[in-house]
Write a protein that holds these residues in place. Sequence first.
Motif, mmCIF file in Angstrom:
data_model
loop_
_atom_site.group_PDB
_atom_site.id
_atom_site.type_symbol
_atom_site.label_atom_id
_atom_site.label_comp_id
_atom_site.label_asym_id
_atom_site.label_seq_id
_atom_site.Cartn_x
_atom_site.Cartn_y
_atom_site.Cartn_z
ATOM 1 N N TYR A 147 42.845 38.156 41.373
ATOM 2 C CA TYR A 147 41.580 37.552 40.965
ATOM 3 C C TYR A 147 41.133 38.151 39.640
ATOM 4 C CZ TYR A 147 41.069 35.763 45.745
ATOM 5 O OH TYR A 147 41.267 35.110 46.932
ATOM 6 N N ASP A 148 40.547 37.325 38.798
ATOM 7 C CA ASP A 148 39.967 37.757 37.529
ATOM 8 C C ASP A 148 38.516 37.302 37.529
ATOM 9 O OD1 ASP A 148 39.234 38.272 34.942
ATOM 10 O OD2 ASP A 148 40.968 37.309 34.008
ATOM 11 N N PHE A 149 37.608 38.228 37.816
ATOM 12 C CA PHE A 149 36.183 37.889 37.977
ATOM 13 C C PHE A 149 36.013 36.720 38.941
ATOM 14 C CE2 PHE A 149 35.436 40.621 34.408
ATOM 15 C CZ PHE A 149 34.102 41.013 34.514
ATOM 16 N N GLY A 150 36.736 36.788 40.065
ATOM 17 C CA GLY A 150 36.593 35.792 41.106
ATOM 18 C C GLY A 150 37.470 34.561 40.948
ATOM 19 N N THR A 151 38.129 34.409 39.812
ATOM 20 C CA THR A 151 39.030 33.267 39.601
ATOM 21 C C THR A 151 40.453 33.672 39.968
ATOM 22 O OG1 THR A 151 37.674 32.419 37.778
ATOM 23 C CG2 THR A 151 39.938 31.636 37.900
ATOM 24 N N GLU A 384 42.945 54.931 42.782
ATOM 25 C CA GLU A 384 42.601 54.824 44.201
ATOM 26 C C GLU A 384 41.227 54.193 44.424
ATOM 27 O OE1 GLU A 384 42.910 58.815 45.560
ATOM 28 O OE2 GLU A 384 45.105 58.873 45.433
ATOM 29 N N SER A 385 40.330 54.331 43.456
ATOM 30 C CA SER A 385 38.956 53.857 43.646
ATOM 31 C C SER A 385 38.697 52.479 43.060
ATOM 32 C CB SER A 385 37.976 54.857 43.009
ATOM 33 O OG SER A 385 38.157 54.908 41.597
ATOM 34 N N PHE A 386 39.687 51.889 42.417
ATOM 35 C CA PHE A 386 39.485 50.643 41.679
ATOM 36 C C PHE A 386 39.058 49.491 42.600
ATOM 37 C CE2 PHE A 386 40.590 46.709 39.597
ATOM 38 C CZ PHE A 386 40.339 46.941 38.255
ATOM 39 N N LEU A 387 37.961 48.833 42.242
ATOM 40 C CA LEU A 387 37.482 47.637 42.938
ATOM 41 C C LEU A 387 37.357 46.501 41.921
ATOM 42 C CD1 LEU A 387 34.606 49.147 45.122
ATOM 43 C CD2 LEU A 387 36.823 48.336 45.943
ATOM 44 N N PRO A 388 38.032 45.373 42.139
ATOM 45 C CA PRO A 388 37.980 44.276 41.160
ATOM 46 C C PRO A 388 36.623 43.585 41.136
ATOM 47 C CG PRO A 388 39.189 43.594 43.109
ATOM 48 C CD PRO A 388 38.906 45.061 43.275
ATOM 49 N N GLU A 389 36.316 42.986 39.999
ATOM 50 C CA GLU A 389 35.068 42.259 39.830
ATOM 51 C C GLU A 389 35.032 41.002 40.697
ATOM 52 O OE1 GLU A 389 32.248 42.512 38.349
ATOM 53 O OE2 GLU A 389 32.387 43.770 36.564
ATOM 54 N N ALA A 390 33.843 40.658 41.155
ATOM 55 C CA ALA A 390 33.617 39.400 41.864
ATOM 56 C C ALA A 390 33.377 38.287 40.846
ATOM 57 C CB ALA A 390 32.436 39.549 42.806
ATOM 58 N N ASP A 391 33.063 37.110 41.332
ATOM 59 C CA ASP A 391 32.826 35.948 40.480
ATOM 60 C C ASP A 391 31.806 36.289 39.389
ATOM 61 O OD1 ASP A 391 31.730 33.348 39.554
ATOM 62 O OD2 ASP A 391 32.971 32.525 41.147
ATOM 63 N N SER A 392 32.089 35.845 38.171
ATOM 64 C CA SER A 392 31.226 36.157 37.031
ATOM 65 C C SER A 392 29.823 35.570 37.183
ATOM 66 C CB SER A 392 31.863 35.648 35.732
ATOM 67 O OG SER A 392 32.114 34.260 35.806
ATOM 68 N N GLU A 393 29.646 34.621 38.091
ATOM 69 C CA GLU A 393 28.315 34.037 38.290
ATOM 70 C C GLU A 393 27.331 35.050 38.858
ATOM 71 O OE1 GLU A 393 27.809 30.027 39.717
ATOM 72 O OE2 GLU A 393 29.956 29.631 39.484
#
Length: 410
Positions: A147-151, A384-393
């Motif tokens: 996912y890239d900002f939720g996409t 270890e702590s990395f959390l991806p971004e959610a939807d850019s909205e």
Amino acid sequence: MKKIITLLFFLASLLLAACGENKEQQADPGDLSWEEIANKASGTTVNIHMWGGDDGINQYMDEYAAPKLKEEHNITLERVPMDTTNILQKLQSEKQAGKKDGTIDIVWINGENFKNAKNNDLLYGPFRDQLPHFTEYYDQDSLAFQYDFGTKTEGYEAPWGKVQFVFQYNSDKVKEPPQTFEELKQWVQANPGKFTYPNPDDFSGNAFMRQLLYATVESPKDIVEEEFSEAYAAEQAEEMWTYLQDIKPHLWRSGEQYPATLTELDRLYGQGDVWMTMGYNEARAEHLIDEKVFPSSTRSFVMEPGSLGNTHFLAIPFNSANKLGAMAAINFLLSPDAQYNKLKPDYWGDNTAISIDKLPAEQKEKFTSLDRGKSVPSTETLEESFLPEADSEYVEWIKENWKDEIFQNQ
């Protein structure tokens, strides 16, 4: 007359040969083995269009990446500085005009720009899973790459690097930084006036709130994978708003005023008015320490459930005239050596998207022993702590609702 006919025949033969070579170069990479792709890419020129506003990034590309790519793979890499929005406008115009042989082979992209490019069919792919370095050295199941900002990326872009949201603190004032947001609340209450965050119109202030949102929901993974809706966001954010109301009276200036920008918060921190600051770049404190904006005692930390991370990617336009060369160049840029040199602070200092555990012992030692500065968390901690971004909205939604929920709710 015979000489003229012979000359014309010769020129026509050259033209047909050139067309044949171009047709061969335009072969669908999906039909070729990696060995065939690498062989056909050799001797070609690849044009990478990317933002050019940072000297360290430009030096990495011009002084390391381009010469090394030429030396090892006989590919000429041409860097063309251009803002991503302008790149997408160019590609959109070319698509509308039916231009099949474009001048852009690689685009540096992520977030909303990727979403727009993918939705408008401006990208070639999927290609990522054909790259040997990606399949060998990267966590193919990572949400950060899916996912890239939720996409959903779906193989239309390859991870090039990442930055993470971290907190900075003055270790002379704060002996034990908090490990959770609950501990942060207790610290803020015990040290009134020594913490604040930027208005969420500022990118870093907004990131702080998205980081908090992850900490107050049952599972950050759900936020990443769930399609954005205002109803879902409102339901998930209830605890976040309560938390911000709870700490508000204990913030700098009792929460009646917030820094308008991260620069303003950094100034308050540098002056000692507050004892913590924050930012969406785990290594950003180093140059601020060097410039004596931050005290030398500045250190960084992350809290549970993890550190909000932003992965940036490389993609190939739909009409690249050299898709094979683009794939070979991207594969090189994902290699352990290229990633290591990108990580070094004397060039870019950009954190790697590579999985350290997948590296051979010697290369793993190089990555883990690299000194990025005393203020930067270890590579293992960040990975270890990395959390991806959610939807850019969520960015705009938080901006709009914070004013009603927090700032104007005196």
